[in-house]
Design a protein around this motif. Structure first.
Motif, PDB file in Angstrom:
ATOM      1  N   ASP A   1       0.833  -1.208   0.000  1.00  9.82           N
ATOM      2  CA  ASP A   1       0.000   0.000   0.000  1.00  9.82           C
ATOM      3  C   ASP A   1       0.863   1.252   0.000  1.00  9.82           C
ATOM      4  O   ASP A   1       0.466   2.291  -0.541  1.00  9.82           O
ATOM      5  N   VAL A   2       2.038   1.131   0.622  1.00  4.31           N
ATOM      6  CA  VAL A   2       2.956   2.263   0.737  1.00  4.31           C
ATOM      7  C   VAL A   2       4.365   1.783   0.401  1.00  4.31           C
ATOM      8  O   VAL A   2       4.778   0.708   0.845  1.00  4.31           O
TER       9      VAL A   2
ATOM     10  N   ARG B   1       1.075   4.064  -2.858  1.00  4.11           N
ATOM     11  CA  ARG B   1       1.461   5.425  -2.541  1.00  4.11           C
ATOM     12  C   ARG B   1       2.959   5.445  -2.223  1.00  4.11           C
ATOM     13  O   ARG B   1       3.444   4.579  -1.505  1.00  4.11           O
TER      14      ARG B   1
ATOM     15  N   ILE C   1       6.452   7.303  -0.843  1.00  3.37           N
ATOM     16  CA  ILE C   1       7.108   8.317  -0.021  1.00  3.37           C
ATOM     17  C   ILE C   1       8.599   8.247  -0.331  1.00  3.37           C
ATOM     18  O   ILE C   1       9.232   7.212  -0.123  1.00  3.37           O
TER      19      ILE C   1
ATOM     20  N   CYS D   1       3.829  12.101  -5.734  1.00  2.02           N
ATOM     21  CA  CYS D   1       4.298  11.326  -4.602  1.00  2.02           C
ATOM     22  C   CYS D   1       3.647  11.920  -3.352  1.00  2.02           C
ATOM     23  O   CYS D   1       3.382  13.114  -3.285  1.00  2.02           O
ATOM     24  N   ILE D   2       3.382  11.078  -2.384  1.00  2.00           N
ATOM     25  CA  ILE D   2       2.666  11.537  -1.198  1.00  2.00           C
ATOM     26  C   ILE D   2       3.496  12.541  -0.410  1.00  2.00           C
ATOM     27  O   ILE D   2       3.012  13.559   0.041  1.00  2.00           O
TER      28      ILE D   2
ATOM     29  N   VAL E   1       2.904   9.440   6.688  1.00  2.00           N
ATOM     30  CA  VAL E   1       1.977   8.300   6.783  1.00  2.00           C
ATOM     31  C   VAL E   1       0.539   8.786   6.873  1.00  2.00           C
ATOM     32  O   VAL E   1      -0.370   8.186   6.279  1.00  2.00           O
TER      33      VAL E   1
ATOM     34  N   ARG F   1      -0.667  11.394   5.493  1.00  2.00           N
ATOM     35  CA  ARG F   1      -1.048  11.753   4.131  1.00  2.00           C
ATOM     36  C   ARG F   1      -1.395  10.507   3.320  1.00  2.00           C
ATOM     37  O   ARG F   1      -2.296  10.537   2.475  1.00  2.00           O
ATOM     38  N   CYS F   2      -0.689   9.416   3.572  1.00  2.00           N
ATOM     39  CA  CYS F   2      -1.008   8.169   2.884  1.00  2.00           C
ATOM     40  C   CYS F   2      -2.402   7.688   3.253  1.00  2.00           C
ATOM     41  O   CYS F   2      -3.130   7.166   2.410  1.00  2.00           O
ATOM     42  N   ARG F   3      -2.775   7.851   4.506  1.00  2.00           N
ATOM     43  CA  ARG F   3      -4.101   7.414   4.944  1.00  2.00           C
ATOM     44  C   ARG F   3      -5.200   8.237   4.270  1.00  2.00           C
ATOM     45  O   ARG F   3      -6.306   7.741   4.036  1.00  2.00           O
TER      46      ARG F   3
ATOM     47  N   ARG G   1      -4.996   9.787   1.269  1.00  2.00           N
ATOM     48  CA  ARG G   1      -4.982   9.795  -0.189  1.00  2.00           C
ATOM     49  C   ARG G   1      -4.870   8.387  -0.737  1.00  2.00           C
ATOM     50  O   ARG G   1      -4.366   7.482  -0.083  1.00  2.00           O
ATOM     51  N   SER G   2      -5.350   8.212  -1.940  1.00  2.00           N
ATOM     52  CA  SER G   2      -5.267   6.927  -2.606  1.00  2.00           C
ATOM     53  C   SER G   2      -4.618   7.122  -3.965  1.00  2.00           C
ATOM     54  O   SER G   2      -4.486   8.239  -4.462  1.00  2.00           O
TER      55      SER G   2
END
Length: 251
Positions: free
Chosen positions: A51-52, A76, A78, A95-96, A112, A114-116, A118-119
């Protein structure tokens, strides 16, 4: 969330793993690779799912660009980097986030989160086009640290760089000074030579910062710059001819 770490420095990877373990109970590290080749192989394997992706910008056998060229990344991303060469552009093109090494826990939490929120993965075509544009036209900005803040500085607002006592400093046109991680040698390779000139081993000056030039000790030249430097800004003898051509627009 499943996490893939792409990092070729063992200590940096261990530090990131430790921070992830300490800060997040719901993040599971499912892959660790240290080269472009292994990253591409991992991402192309159907059974692998992340996922990341924490991705180092520069690896032992290439750069993050090589990964984006060879495979699609649905996760996503980073960026992690000791410098900001790739991070700013990557951030701009979806990029996130980016993390400067050594990774700060607060910055990691921000990324992290921001990852939650955004998709979607990286738009590779936009990233590659942006990076190619950066190489052709020179850098547009630098990211510097100031206390606990990360500050973007546009090259249009940079008056000069100089090295002193093993540190490299960036001075803006409004007189602010920041310590940089890059050396003058690194800066010389990526700055727009139409705007910047390395006048000596210890100084690079921007054309708009030059107020006047006078003769100094025979064949050398002294520059009066804005803002006024705390040191003598002198053009080395071996660089005088090229400097004058550059000043006239001949280089």
């Amino acid at each position: 969330m499943n996490v893939l770490i792409v990092e070729d420095e063992l200590m940096a990877r261990k530090n990131l793993e430790r921070l992830i373990g300490e800060q997040f109970s719901d993040l599971q590290i499912v892959g660790r690779v240290g080269t472009v080749r292994d990253a591409v192989a991992w991402l192309r394997t159907p059974a692998n799912r992340a996922d990341v992706v924490f991705m180092d910008a520069e690896l032992s056998d290439g750069t993050c660009v090589d990964i984006f060229r060879q495979t699609e990344i649905a996760a996503r991303v980073i960026m992690t980097t000791a410098y900001d060469n790739y991070a700013v552009r990557a951030f701009e093109v979806n990029c996130i986030d980016y993390l400067l090494k050594p990774v700060d826990p607060a910055a990691l939490r921000r990324a992290v989160e921001r990852c939650r929120q955004r998709s979607g993965g990286v738009d590779a075509s936009r990233l590659l086009a942006a990076l190619d544009m950066q190489r052709e036209g020179g850098r547009e900005r630098y990211i510097v640290r100031f206390n606990d803040r990360i500050v973007p500085v546009s090259v249009e607002n940079i008056a000069y760089f100089y090295a002193e006592e093993k540190n490299t400093y960036l001075v803006t046109s409004d007189g602010n000074r920041y310590v940089m991680d890059l050396t003058l040698e690194m800066l010389s390779e990526e700055l727009d030579t139409r705007r910047f000139f390395r006048i000596s081993r210890s100084c690079i000056v921007a054309l708009p910062a030059i107020a006047s030039v006078v003769k100094h000790q025979g064949t050398r030249l002294r520059i009066s710059a804005r803002p006024r430097p705390d040191f003598d800004m002198v053009v080395s003898r071996s660089r005088v001819d090229d400097f004058l051509k550059w000043l006239e627009g001949g280089l």
